[in-house]
Write a protein that holds these residues in place. Structure first.
Motif, PDB file in Angstrom:
ATOM      1  N   ARG A   1      29.694 -13.373 -29.545  1.00  0.00           N
ATOM      2  CA  ARG A   1      29.263 -12.302 -30.450  1.00  0.00           C
ATOM      3  C   ARG A   1      29.911 -10.959 -30.107  1.00  0.00           C
ATOM      4  O   ARG A   1      30.299 -10.216 -31.003  1.00  0.00           O
ATOM      5  N   ALA A   2      29.989 -10.634 -28.830  1.00  0.00           N
ATOM      6  CA  ALA A   2      30.612  -9.370 -28.451  1.00  0.00           C
ATOM      7  C   ALA A   2      32.098  -9.366 -28.820  1.00  0.00           C
ATOM      8  O   ALA A   2      32.642  -8.343 -29.274  1.00  0.00           O
ATOM      9  N   GLN A   3      32.762 -10.491 -28.630  1.00  0.00           N
ATOM     10  CA  GLN A   3      34.177 -10.585 -28.996  1.00  0.00           C
ATOM     11  C   GLN A   3      34.366 -10.437 -30.506  1.00  0.00           C
ATOM     12  O   GLN A   3      35.293  -9.747 -30.961  1.00  0.00           O
ATOM     13  N   LEU A   4      33.474 -11.062 -31.290  1.00  0.00           N
ATOM     14  CA  LEU A   4      33.599 -10.976 -32.738  1.00  0.00           C
ATOM     15  C   LEU A   4      33.264  -9.570 -33.240  1.00  0.00           C
ATOM     16  O   LEU A   4      33.863  -9.086 -34.210  1.00  0.00           O
ATOM     17  N   ALA A   5      32.310  -8.898 -32.592  1.00  0.00           N
ATOM     18  CA  ALA A   5      32.007  -7.517 -32.960  1.00  0.00           C
ATOM     19  C   ALA A   5      33.213  -6.621 -32.701  1.00  0.00           C
ATOM     20  O   ALA A   5      33.532  -5.731 -33.500  1.00  0.00           O
ATOM     21  N   THR A   6      33.895  -6.868 -31.590  1.00  0.00           N
ATOM     22  CA  THR A   6      35.108  -6.109 -31.278  1.00  0.00           C
ATOM     23  C   THR A   6      36.214  -6.413 -32.274  1.00  0.00           C
ATOM     24  O   THR A   6      36.965  -5.521 -32.689  1.00  0.00           O
ATOM     25  N   LEU A   7      36.314  -7.687 -32.682  1.00  0.00           N
ATOM     26  CA  LEU A   7      37.304  -8.060 -33.694  1.00  0.00           C
ATOM     27  C   LEU A   7      37.023  -7.345 -35.014  1.00  0.00           C
ATOM     28  O   LEU A   7      37.944  -6.821 -35.657  1.00  0.00           O
ATOM     29  N   ALA A   8      35.756  -7.312 -35.427  1.00  0.00           N
ATOM     30  CA  ALA A   8      35.402  -6.615 -36.667  1.00  0.00           C
ATOM     31  C   ALA A   8      35.755  -5.135 -36.584  1.00  0.00           C
ATOM     32  O   ALA A   8      36.278  -4.550 -37.541  1.00  0.00           O
ATOM     33  N   SER A   9      35.495  -4.525 -35.438  1.00  0.00           N
ATOM     34  CA  SER A   9      35.843  -3.113 -35.246  1.00  0.00           C
ATOM     35  C   SER A   9      37.359  -2.910 -35.318  1.00  0.00           C
ATOM     36  O   SER A   9      37.836  -1.915 -35.876  1.00  0.00           O
TER      37      SER A   9
ATOM     38  N   TYR B   1      33.078  -6.045 -42.458  1.00  0.00           N
ATOM     39  CA  TYR B   1      31.682  -5.705 -42.727  1.00  0.00           C
ATOM     40  C   TYR B   1      30.783  -6.929 -42.607  1.00  0.00           C
ATOM     41  O   TYR B   1      29.750  -6.930 -41.921  1.00  0.00           O
ATOM     42  N   SER B   2      31.190  -8.025 -43.260  1.00  0.00           N
ATOM     43  CA  SER B   2      30.398  -9.255 -43.224  1.00  0.00           C
ATOM     44  C   SER B   2      30.343  -9.839 -41.814  1.00  0.00           C
ATOM     45  O   SER B   2      29.291 -10.271 -41.353  1.00  0.00           O
ATOM     46  N   LEU B   3      31.482  -9.861 -41.140  1.00  0.00           N
ATOM     47  CA  LEU B   3      31.542 -10.419 -39.795  1.00  0.00           C
ATOM     48  C   LEU B   3      30.660  -9.624 -38.846  1.00  0.00           C
ATOM     49  O   LEU B   3      29.902 -10.194 -38.052  1.00  0.00           O
ATOM     50  N   TYR B   4      30.735  -8.308 -38.919  1.00  0.00           N
ATOM     51  CA  TYR B   4      29.956  -7.488 -37.998  1.00  0.00           C
ATOM     52  C   TYR B   4      28.457  -7.670 -38.228  1.00  0.00           C
ATOM     53  O   TYR B   4      27.693  -7.778 -37.268  1.00  0.00           O
ATOM     54  N   ALA B   5      28.030  -7.693 -39.501  1.00  0.00           N
ATOM     55  CA  ALA B   5      26.604  -7.895 -39.786  1.00  0.00           C
ATOM     56  C   ALA B   5      26.132  -9.259 -39.303  1.00  0.00           C
ATOM     57  O   ALA B   5      25.014  -9.408 -38.805  1.00  0.00           O
ATOM     58  N   SER B   6      26.989 -10.272 -39.418  1.00  0.00           N
ATOM     59  CA  SER B   6      26.631 -11.617 -38.970  1.00  0.00           C
ATOM     60  C   SER B   6      26.498 -11.696 -37.455  1.00  0.00           C
ATOM     61  O   SER B   6      25.821 -12.585 -36.939  1.00  0.00           O
ATOM     62  N   VAL B   7      27.140 -10.779 -36.742  1.00  0.00           N
ATOM     63  CA  VAL B   7      27.114 -10.769 -35.283  1.00  0.00           C
ATOM     64  C   VAL B   7      26.025  -9.860 -34.737  1.00  0.00           C
ATOM     65  O   VAL B   7      25.293 -10.216 -33.804  1.00  0.00           O
ATOM     66  N   LEU B   8      25.896  -8.687 -35.323  1.00  0.00           N
ATOM     67  CA  LEU B   8      25.038  -7.657 -34.742  1.00  0.00           C
ATOM     68  C   LEU B   8      23.569  -8.065 -34.691  1.00  0.00           C
ATOM     69  O   LEU B   8      22.954  -8.073 -33.615  1.00  0.00           O
ATOM     70  N   TRP B   9      22.991  -8.378 -35.838  1.00  0.00           N
ATOM     71  CA  TRP B   9      21.537  -8.564 -35.894  1.00  0.00           C
ATOM     72  C   TRP B   9      21.060  -9.783 -35.118  1.00  0.00           C
ATOM     73  O   TRP B   9      20.014  -9.716 -34.459  1.00  0.00           O
ATOM     74  N   PRO B  10      21.783 -10.918 -35.127  1.00  0.00           N
ATOM     75  CA  PRO B  10      21.360 -12.029 -34.267  1.00  0.00           C
ATOM     76  C   PRO B  10      21.497 -11.726 -32.777  1.00  0.00           C
ATOM     77  O   PRO B  10      20.907 -12.422 -31.952  1.00  0.00           O
ATOM     78  N   SER B  11      22.269 -10.707 -32.420  1.00  0.00           N
ATOM     79  CA  SER B  11      22.464 -10.386 -31.011  1.00  0.00           C
ATOM     80  C   SER B  11      21.304  -9.592 -30.427  1.00  0.00           C
ATOM     81  O   SER B  11      21.105  -9.593 -29.209  1.00  0.00           O
ATOM     82  N   VAL B  12      20.551  -8.916 -31.278  1.00  0.00           N
ATOM     83  CA  VAL B  12      19.480  -8.048 -30.781  1.00  0.00           C
ATOM     84  C   VAL B  12      18.465  -8.808 -29.936  1.00  0.00           C
ATOM     85  O   VAL B  12      18.120  -8.369 -28.826  1.00  0.00           O
TER      86      VAL B  12
ATOM     87  N   GLU C   1      19.872 -24.092 -37.498  1.00  0.00           N
ATOM     88  CA  GLU C   1      20.546 -24.676 -38.637  1.00  0.00           C
ATOM     89  C   GLU C   1      20.180 -23.992 -39.946  1.00  0.00           C
ATOM     90  O   GLU C   1      20.786 -24.229 -40.964  1.00  0.00           O
ATOM     91  N   MET C   2      19.189 -23.097 -39.912  1.00  0.00           N
ATOM     92  CA  MET C   2      18.783 -22.395 -41.112  1.00  0.00           C
ATOM     93  C   MET C   2      19.281 -20.963 -41.090  1.00  0.00           C
ATOM     94  O   MET C   2      18.911 -20.162 -41.920  1.00  0.00           O
ATOM     95  N   TYR C   3      20.105 -20.619 -40.155  1.00  0.00           N
ATOM     96  CA  TYR C   3      20.469 -19.220 -39.946  1.00  0.00           C
ATOM     97  C   TYR C   3      21.207 -18.650 -41.149  1.00  0.00           C
ATOM     98  O   TYR C   3      22.077 -19.264 -41.727  1.00  0.00           O
ATOM     99  N   PHE C   4      20.839 -17.455 -41.478  1.00  0.00           N
ATOM    100  CA  PHE C   4      21.495 -16.736 -42.568  1.00  0.00           C
ATOM    101  C   PHE C   4      21.572 -15.272 -42.206  1.00  0.00           C
ATOM    102  O   PHE C   4      20.597 -14.681 -41.789  1.00  0.00           O
ATOM    103  N   SER C   5      22.726 -14.703 -42.332  1.00  0.00           N
ATOM    104  CA  SER C   5      22.876 -13.279 -42.006  1.00  0.00           C
ATOM    105  C   SER C   5      23.521 -12.558 -43.164  1.00  0.00           C
ATOM    106  O   SER C   5      24.693 -12.749 -43.445  1.00  0.00           O
ATOM    107  N   PRO C   6      22.782 -11.742 -43.889  1.00  0.00           N
ATOM    108  CA  PRO C   6      23.371 -11.028 -45.013  1.00  0.00           C
ATOM    109  C   PRO C   6      24.194  -9.847 -44.551  1.00  0.00           C
ATOM    110  O   PRO C   6      24.067  -9.377 -43.444  1.00  0.00           O
ATOM    111  N   LEU C   7      24.999  -9.364 -45.458  1.00  0.00           N
ATOM    112  CA  LEU C   7      25.711  -8.113 -45.217  1.00  0.00           C
ATOM    113  C   LEU C   7      24.743  -6.972 -45.369  1.00  0.00           C
ATOM    114  O   LEU C   7      24.054  -6.853 -46.350  1.00  0.00           O
ATOM    115  N   ILE C   8      24.709  -6.123 -44.373  1.00  0.00           N
ATOM    116  CA  ILE C   8      23.750  -5.025 -44.415  1.00  0.00           C
ATOM    117  C   ILE C   8      24.342  -3.898 -45.238  1.00  0.00           C
ATOM    118  O   ILE C   8      25.440  -3.479 -44.996  1.00  0.00           O
TER     119      ILE C   8
END
Length: 628
Positions: free
Chosen positions: A455-463, A491-502, A621-628
């Motif tokens: 997740r941290a790597q993908l957040a950095t990639l989105a940035s 935008y989509s990638l970062y939202a998908s990473v950020l909120w599940p990381s909290v 398996e039900m995970y869903f992360s919308p774009l914030i």
């Protein structure tokens, strides 16, 4: 046991809930789609950019506080009733905003946006809660995915429709359409409330019949056992000399007392929240450095994304779609109209070299304006449609031209206004690209993140993608399509990473507080950054390019730096952000009430509204992360 998720009415609820949010999303984004039209329409002011961006600042101000405690309102009073309440706030806010536009009053517009902010974010909370109650198992991800796609269509439709409506009719009409749609949202929210209450009654009756059947069976078996042992309910007495009551009588009285007590409790203590659901601000002292790095990342990246969306129309016009006219051109008659019923003959643009040749104006360049005009209503039999009685300008500039006024649009500068209107409509279409990408890609990206972790790597990639996007926008005049695609993916990638990381950065018992705090921090940025954008714009001589884009570049750079620190810290603290979903961790129950979602292993799945602060953990398996 019968649940709402077993009723066919859940598909009706899904449809209605999606349309409710579509109206809210449409109304929220109207100012950004009509940036140029508002600049033309509102009284001229050198502080327009600040006044415009304040529309987004005042929206975010209430949401600095609401995430810290406002989410509990839904749990306390019920999601359907709160959905209707919050929809009413969006209708009220949209109405005030439209009244402010009609009266050309920024202050009334600010009141409208503030009230809209009170309801808009919490409306997402209520909608997500309703969908989680009406859908269970793998249907949760499907329902939330449909909810995101349909809701985001409101933003897309706004970007396409609002410029066309403002250009073809009036800007007031475009804003009032948003109020009408939020009114429809209120009506549909009311229908959801009715459907939900009927479902509760149906389930309660079914459970009551089942309980009565089980009660009759158990009592009959117990009485048979009593008779078999030689005991009769009518002949025995208790130690006070009273006859003992039959098992059936005692059971019925007990059930009656319980029902009565429950009814009294419910009636006397409405909207009471459990202590476990409250957010305790003092718990933030127990958060570790990884959480605070995540919060800083959220602060700067959302500051790079959403404030850009607010002024994207203006940036696209200045950079690509309606650029400055050629510097080597002049009008044949600089004090006459260029095109329209007030111009007799022609007034072409000539090359300033003096040979009389026609100056070429590119399709993406603005036509030349007269240097001065002098007209009053007596000069035309069509002046009844004009918005002013006189148009006397000795030094005419673009800020004087209101293309919503028939004088300019049809009478004097038809070529300029037609080209500007076409450009604003094209800008709205391009602005829709990130929203379209988010609606399609967010569910898929959420599953990918669950499977691979990092997740941290993908957040950095989105940035890093955002850094490339805004550098391109600042330093080149290439087509904006590719940068907007990159913006949507990042935008989509970062939202998908950020909120599940909290939940992975704090102890389990502090998850609710962590979400509230990070959402509050996010909205602090969304309140401050629009004002910074306006200040940079004003300091740059009324230009977005390149300095405003460099500000967004600095936010993206900060996101990359924070991402690198997150990667290093995560490696030293066990790699929670690096691990894929399901690689260890204990099971948790979100709220501990019947019907709540149980999360196996790490609680990494999150369903979140746009900046609102509702986070419902779901199974991997039900995970869903919308774009914030």
């Amino acid at each position: 046991m019968m649940r709402k998720s077993s009723l066919r009415a859940r598909w009706l609820v899904l449809s209605l809930a999606c349309v409710v949010m579509t109206g809210s999303y449409y109304a929220y984004d109207i100012p950004s789609a009509l940036h140029q039209q508002l600049q033309d329409y509102m009284p001229h002011s050198p502080h327009f950019e600040t006044q415009f961006n304040l529309l987004y600042t005042v929206y975010s101000i209430p949401n600095v506080i609401l995430p810290l405690f406002g989410g509990n309102i839904v749990d306390r009073c019920g999601a359907p009733a709160c959905l209707a309440l919050f929809a009413f706030f969006t209708l009220l806010g949209s109405s005030f905003l439209s009244i402010g536009v009609a009266s050309k009053s920024w202050y009334i517009m600010y009141i409208g946006r503030f009230v809209f902010g009170l309801g808009g974010e919490s409306l997402c909370v209520a909608q997500s809660t309703i969908l989680s109650e009406w859908f269970e198992g793998k249907e949760v991800a499907f329902a939330m995915g449909v909810g995101l796609a349909v809701s985001r269509s409101g933003s897309i439709l706004n970007n396409v429709w609002s410029p066309k409506i403002a250009n073809g009719a009036r800007i007031e009409t475009a804003f009032w359409l948003g109020a009408v749609l939020t009114g429809m949202s209120l009506i549909l929210a009311g229908i959801i409330t009715v459907v939900d209450r009927r479902a509760v009654k149906k389930i309660w009756k079914r459970r009551r019949r089942l309980d009565d059947g089980l009660e009759s069976l158990s009592v009959a078996l117990l009485e048979d056992a009593e008779r078999a042992s030689g005991q009769t309910a009518g002949g025995d007495t208790d130690e006070n000399g009273d006859k003992k009551k039959s098992m059936r009588q005692r059971e019925r009285e007990s059930n009656g007392n319980n029902v009565t007590a429950t009814a009294v409790t419910t009636a006397e203590t409405p909207c009471v929240a459990s202590a476990e659901s409250e957010v305790h601000i003092k718990d933030v002292m127990k958060f570790g450095p990884l959480f605070w790095l995540l919060a800083i990342s959220c602060f700067v990246i959302y500051g790079c994304v959403l404030p850009f969306n607010n002024v994207a129309s203006g940036i696209l016009l200045e950079r690509n779609l309606f650029t400055s006219p050629p510097g080597n051109c002049r009008l044949q008659s600089s004090d006459e109209c260029t095109l329209g019923y007030l111009q007799e003959g022609t007034n072409p643009s000539l090359d300033s070299n003096g040979d009389g040749s026609i100056c070429h104006v590119a399709p993406t360049q603005a036509p030349l304006l007269p240097s001065s005009v002098n007209f009053t209503t007596v000069d035309s039999d069509k002046s009844h449609a004009w918005e002013e009685t006189s148009y006397i300008y000795s030094d005419l500039g673009p800020h004087n031209v209101d293309c919503g006024d028939p004088f300019w649009l049809e009478g004097c500068t038809k070529d300029y206004c037609t080209k500007q209107n076409d450009a604003t409509e094209r800008a709205g279409e391009i602005m829709s690209i990130p929203y379209f990408i988010s609606a399609l890609s967010s569910p898929l990206l959420g599953h990918v993140v669950d499977k691979i972790g990092r997740r941290a790597q993908l957040a950095t990639l989105a940035s890093s993608i955002l850094l490339a996007v805004h550098l391109t926008m600042a330093l080149s005049d290439s087509s904006p399509i590719a940068p907007m695609v990159g913006q949507g993916i990042a935008y989509s990638l970062y939202a998908s990473v950020l909120w599940p990381s909290v939940p992975l950065t704090v102890a389990k018992q502090f998850t609710g507080t962590a979400f509230g705090v990070i959402t509050s921090i996010q909205n602090i940025g969304l309140a401050i950054f629009p004002l910074i954008v306006a200040a940079v714009y004003n300091a740059s001589g009324g230009k977005y390019i390149p300095n405003v884009e460099f500000f967004f570049v600095s936010c993206a750079v900060a996101g990359v730096v924070v991402g690198v620190f997150m990667i290093r810290l995560d490696r030293r603290t066990g790699g929670k952000l690096y691990a894929a979903s399901g690689e260890g961790g204990d099971s948790v129950v979100l709220n501990g009430n019947e019907g709540d979602v149980i999360v196996g292993r790490n609680p990494v799945g999150s369903v979140r509204d746009r900046e609102a602060g509702l986070f419902d953990d779901v199974e991997d398996e039900m995970y869903f992360s919308p774009l914030i």
